[in-house]
Design a protein around this motif. Structure first.
Motif, PDB file in Angstrom:
ATOM      1  N   ALA A  78      -7.351   4.136 -16.183  1.00 22.60           N
ATOM      2  CA  ALA A  78      -6.253   3.726 -15.306  1.00 22.60           C
ATOM      3  C   ALA A  78      -6.537   4.140 -13.855  1.00 22.60           C
ATOM      4  O   ALA A  78      -6.297   3.364 -12.923  1.00 22.60           O
ATOM      5  N   ARG A  79      -7.047   5.339 -13.667  1.00 22.71           N
ATOM      6  CA  ARG A  79      -7.370   5.772 -12.308  1.00 22.71           C
ATOM      7  C   ARG A  79      -8.515   4.927 -11.739  1.00 22.71           C
ATOM      8  O   ARG A  79      -8.519   4.599 -10.553  1.00 22.71           O
ATOM      9  N   ASN A  80      -9.499   4.603 -12.569  1.00 20.64           N
ATOM     10  CA  ASN A  80     -10.591   3.745 -12.100  1.00 20.64           C
ATOM     11  C   ASN A  80     -10.060   2.397 -11.626  1.00 20.64           C
ATOM     12  O   ASN A  80     -10.487   1.879 -10.589  1.00 20.64           O
ATOM     13  N   ARG A  81      -9.138   1.820 -12.380  1.00 24.30           N
ATOM     14  CA  ARG A  81      -8.558   0.536 -11.972  1.00 24.30           C
ATOM     15  C   ARG A  81      -7.828   0.686 -10.637  1.00 24.30           C
ATOM     16  O   ARG A  81      -7.963  -0.155  -9.726  1.00 24.30           O
ATOM     17  N   GLY A  82      -7.062   1.746 -10.506  1.00 28.89           N
ATOM     18  CA  GLY A  82      -6.337   1.969  -9.265  1.00 28.89           C
ATOM     19  C   GLY A  82      -7.264   2.154  -8.077  1.00 28.89           C
ATOM     20  O   GLY A  82      -7.020   1.613  -6.993  1.00 28.89           O
ATOM     21  N   MET A  83      -8.334   2.905  -8.267  1.00 29.66           N
ATOM     22  CA  MET A  83      -9.284   3.129  -7.167  1.00 29.66           C
ATOM     23  C   MET A  83     -10.029   1.844  -6.825  1.00 29.66           C
ATOM     24  O   MET A  83     -10.372   1.612  -5.662  1.00 29.66           O
ATOM     25  N   ARG A  84     -10.272   1.012  -7.833  1.00 27.36           N
ATOM     26  CA  ARG A  84     -10.948  -0.261  -7.584  1.00 27.36           C
ATOM     27  C   ARG A  84     -10.050  -1.199  -6.768  1.00 27.36           C
ATOM     28  O   ARG A  84     -10.526  -1.946  -5.910  1.00 27.36           O
ATOM     29  N   GLU A  85      -8.749  -1.146  -7.016  1.00 25.54           N
ATOM     30  CA  GLU A  85      -7.811  -2.006  -6.291  1.00 25.54           C
ATOM     31  C   GLU A  85      -7.431  -1.433  -4.937  1.00 25.54           C
ATOM     32  O   GLU A  85      -6.962  -2.174  -4.059  1.00 25.54           O
ATOM     33  N   ALA A  86      -7.623  -0.127  -4.738  1.00 27.58           N
ATOM     34  CA  ALA A  86      -7.227   0.520  -3.490  1.00 27.58           C
ATOM     35  C   ALA A  86      -8.038  -0.021  -2.318  1.00 27.58           C
ATOM     36  O   ALA A  86      -9.235  -0.269  -2.433  1.00 27.58           O
ATOM     37  N   ARG A  87      -7.386  -0.160  -1.168  1.00 20.57           N
ATOM     38  CA  ARG A  87      -8.053  -0.709   0.007  1.00 20.57           C
ATOM     39  C   ARG A  87      -8.268   0.328   1.110  1.00 20.57           C
ATOM     40  O   ARG A  87      -8.919   0.032   2.112  1.00 20.57           O
ATOM     41  N   GLY A  88      -7.732   1.534   0.944  1.00 13.35           N
ATOM     42  CA  GLY A  88      -7.809   2.535   1.988  1.00 13.35           C
ATOM     43  C   GLY A  88      -9.160   3.230   2.059  1.00 13.35           C
ATOM     44  O   GLY A  88      -9.901   3.295   1.079  1.00 13.35           O
ATOM     45  N   ALA A  89      -9.457   3.775   3.235  1.00 16.63           N
ATOM     46  CA  ALA A  89     -10.671   4.571   3.410  1.00 16.63           C
ATOM     47  C   ALA A  89     -10.514   5.946   2.773  1.00 16.63           C
ATOM     48  O   ALA A  89     -11.503   6.613   2.460  1.00 16.63           O
ATOM     49  N   PHE A  90      -9.245   6.368   2.601  1.00 16.15           N
ATOM     50  CA  PHE A  90      -8.939   7.636   1.944  1.00 16.15           C
ATOM     51  C   PHE A  90      -8.037   7.340   0.749  1.00 16.15           C
ATOM     52  O   PHE A  90      -7.138   6.494   0.835  1.00 16.15           O
ATOM     53  N   ILE A  91      -8.279   8.037  -0.347  1.00 15.76           N
ATOM     54  CA  ILE A  91      -7.522   7.816  -1.578  1.00 15.76           C
ATOM     55  C   ILE A  91      -6.892   9.133  -2.007  1.00 15.76           C
ATOM     56  O   ILE A  91      -7.570  10.167  -2.091  1.00 15.76           O
ATOM     57  N   ALA A  92      -5.589   9.109  -2.260  1.00 18.41           N
ATOM     58  CA  ALA A  92      -4.867  10.284  -2.742  1.00 18.41           C
ATOM     59  C   ALA A  92      -4.387  10.019  -4.160  1.00 18.41           C
ATOM     60  O   ALA A  92      -3.922   8.916  -4.479  1.00 18.41           O
ATOM     61  N   LEU A  93      -4.508  11.023  -5.011  1.00 21.80           N
ATOM     62  CA  LEU A  93      -4.029  10.922  -6.380  1.00 21.80           C
ATOM     63  C   LEU A  93      -2.707  11.662  -6.527  1.00 21.80           C
ATOM     64  O   LEU A  93      -2.466  12.674  -5.867  1.00 21.80           O
ATOM     65  N   ILE A  94      -1.860  11.153  -7.377  1.00 22.67           N
ATOM     66  CA  ILE A  94      -0.662  11.866  -7.797  1.00 22.67           C
ATOM     67  C   ILE A  94      -0.297  11.341  -9.167  1.00 22.67           C
ATOM     68  O   ILE A  94      -0.528  10.159  -9.482  1.00 22.67           O
ATOM     69  N   ASP A  95       0.235  12.204 -10.029  1.00 21.51           N
ATOM     70  CA  ASP A  95       0.656  11.770 -11.354  1.00 21.51           C
ATOM     71  C   ASP A  95       2.051  11.158 -11.268  1.00 21.51           C
ATOM     72  O   ASP A  95       2.821  11.427 -10.338  1.00 21.51           O
ATOM     73  N   ALA A  96       2.386  10.373 -12.273  1.00 23.71           N
ATOM     74  CA  ALA A  96       3.629   9.602 -12.253  1.00 23.71           C
ATOM     75  C   ALA A  96       4.865  10.436 -12.554  1.00 23.71           C
ATOM     76  O   ALA A  96       5.971   9.883 -12.619  1.00 23.71           O
ATOM     77  N   ASP A  97       4.701  11.742 -12.731  1.00 22.64           N
ATOM     78  CA  ASP A  97       5.869  12.604 -12.937  1.00 22.64           C
ATOM     79  C   ASP A  97       5.929  13.749 -11.916  1.00 22.64           C
ATOM     80  O   ASP A  97       6.744  14.658 -12.050  1.00 22.64           O
ATOM     81  N   ASP A  98       5.070  13.707 -10.906  1.00 17.28           N
ATOM     82  CA  ASP A  98       5.043  14.752  -9.886  1.00 17.28           C
ATOM     83  C   ASP A  98       5.708  14.269  -8.606  1.00 17.28           C
ATOM     84  O   ASP A  98       6.007  13.081  -8.441  1.00 17.28           O
ATOM     85  N   VAL A  99       5.897  15.198  -7.667  1.00 19.25           N
ATOM     86  CA  VAL A  99       6.619  14.890  -6.426  1.00 19.25           C
ATOM     87  C   VAL A  99       5.810  15.409  -5.241  1.00 19.25           C
ATOM     88  O   VAL A  99       5.426  16.576  -5.205  1.00 19.25           O
ATOM     89  N   CYS A 100       5.553  14.542  -4.269  1.00 19.76           N
ATOM     90  CA  CYS A 100       4.881  14.948  -3.038  1.00 19.76           C
ATOM     91  C   CYS A 100       5.854  15.677  -2.123  1.00 19.76           C
ATOM     92  O   CYS A 100       6.983  15.214  -1.921  1.00 19.76           O
TER      93      CYS A 100
END
Length: 353
Positions: A78-100
């Motif tokens: 799932a993360r690989n798919r997200g990174m493949r679709e991401a267009r930014g020069a910088f990529i940040a990860l967060i889990d779907a139950d956490d809060v920034c």
């Protein structure tokens, strides 16, 4: 004839979220990302075959989220798919139950821009559950090698400096200085992870140098990937809890299989990098023995045969008795009825609060 309009510039930062049955928590996570003091951000969510209302929630988000759906394949895929679709020069990860925390993305982006040699940076994190705050700083308790008895997180890095916050965060005013650490931590990471994946932001170059997550590793794929990143270049750490990490019994890191998966990854990493001879063989034996002991404790008594084999291998490797050895022996060797009786007796003897 009018000139065709130019394609919109890609966003600076892509936030990638892997979601599986996250309908109860994903909304709060997305709100925390939208509240960031950082412009030019896109949010990419990969629904990894959810069976709850996650898909409907993402559809309701509309254009605010770039949502993708796939059959369940695990967090690495799932993360690989997200990174493949991401267009930014910088990529940040967060889990779907956490809060920034407000300011997280701006602070990490400015830190990486100020340190162009670093491939990745992570941060401290607080932890909470349904009853409220657990710890304001969790790096030292969640990762034992970052605890005070091991020199804290500072001891894992080579270089130490201050970093002026570009925006207010975690009760600190904009312009105030926080500690930061950086360096080549490859050898340190071979002995166990201490970089919290949901706090990570990295340059796209990290993917070009280290590759994607290994989807065949179901749980500990993040540790294995972080080792490859650290082998490719230096990383940094900001000593500020810029993420609120949700603790629950259902999360994958609470599964007994996590210990077994970590052991498999540790064995594979030692085989892969053995030719580099970066670690004393005695240190490697102790590490593998400790992971075997932890896996034996976690697997017993549900999978007693597996736990017994792990316990025996651990004792042969380590040759010493540690704090976890006797409790593990009891869980592996004693019948379940005896263990239940011992636990009941311990509860009766415990002084009333």
């Amino acid at each position: 004839m009018s000139e065709p309009s130019a394609s919109p510039a890609p966003p600076r930062v892509s936030v990638v979220i892997a979601a599986y049955n996250a309908a109860a928590t994903l909304g709060e996570t997305l709100r925390s990302v939208r509240a960031q003091a950082c412009a030019d951000v896109e949010v990419v969510v990969v629904d990894d075959g959810s069976t709850d209302a996650t898909r409907a929630m993402l559809e309701a988000e509309g254009a605010r989220v770039r949502a993708f759906h796939q059959e369940n394949a695990g967090i690495g895929a799932a993360r690989n798919r997200g990174m493949r679709e991401a267009r930014g020069a910088f990529i940040a990860l967060i889990d779907a139950d956490d809060v920034c925390e407000p300011g997280r993305l701006r602070i990490q982006l400015d830190y990486l821009l100020a340190h162009p040699d670093l491939l990745l940076c992570s941060t401290d994190f607080s932890s909470f559950d349904d009853s409220g705050m657990i710890e304001a700083s969790s790096i030292g308790s969640y990762y034992s090698r970052c605890g005070a008895s091991h020199g804290g997180v500072r001891a894992r890095y080579d270089h130490h400096a201050g970093f002026a916050l570009p925006v207010a965060a975690c009760g600190r005013a904009a312009g105030s200085e926080v500690a930061s650490h950086s360096g080549r931590v490859f050898e340190q990471l071979l002995l166990g992870n201490f970089i919290h994946p949901p706090t990570v932001m990295f340059r796209r170059e990290a993917l070009e140098l280290a590759g994607n997550f290994d989807p065949s590793i179901r749980i500990a794929c993040e540790w294995e990937w972080l080792v490859r990143v650290a082998h490719a270049g230096p990383v940094g750490y900001i000593d500020l809890p810029l993420l609120r990490y949700r603790r629950s019994a259902s999360q994958i890191s609470s599964s007994p299989e996590m210990n077994l998966d970590s052991l498999r990854v540790a064995r594979a990493l030692q085989r892969r990098y053995a030719r580099l001879r970066v670690l004393d063989p005695r240190v490697i034996r102790r590490q593998l023995g400790q992971l075997e002991l932890q896996a034996a404790y976690a697997m017993a008594p549900a999978r007693r045969v597996v736990a017994f084999a792990l316990l025996a291998s651990s004792l042969l490797r380590r040759g010493v008795i540690g704090p976890l050895t006797l409790p593990t022996c009891a869980r592996v060797l004693l019948p379940s009825a005896v263990l239940r009786g011992l636990r009941a007796a311990r509860r009766r003897l415990r002084p009333a609060s």
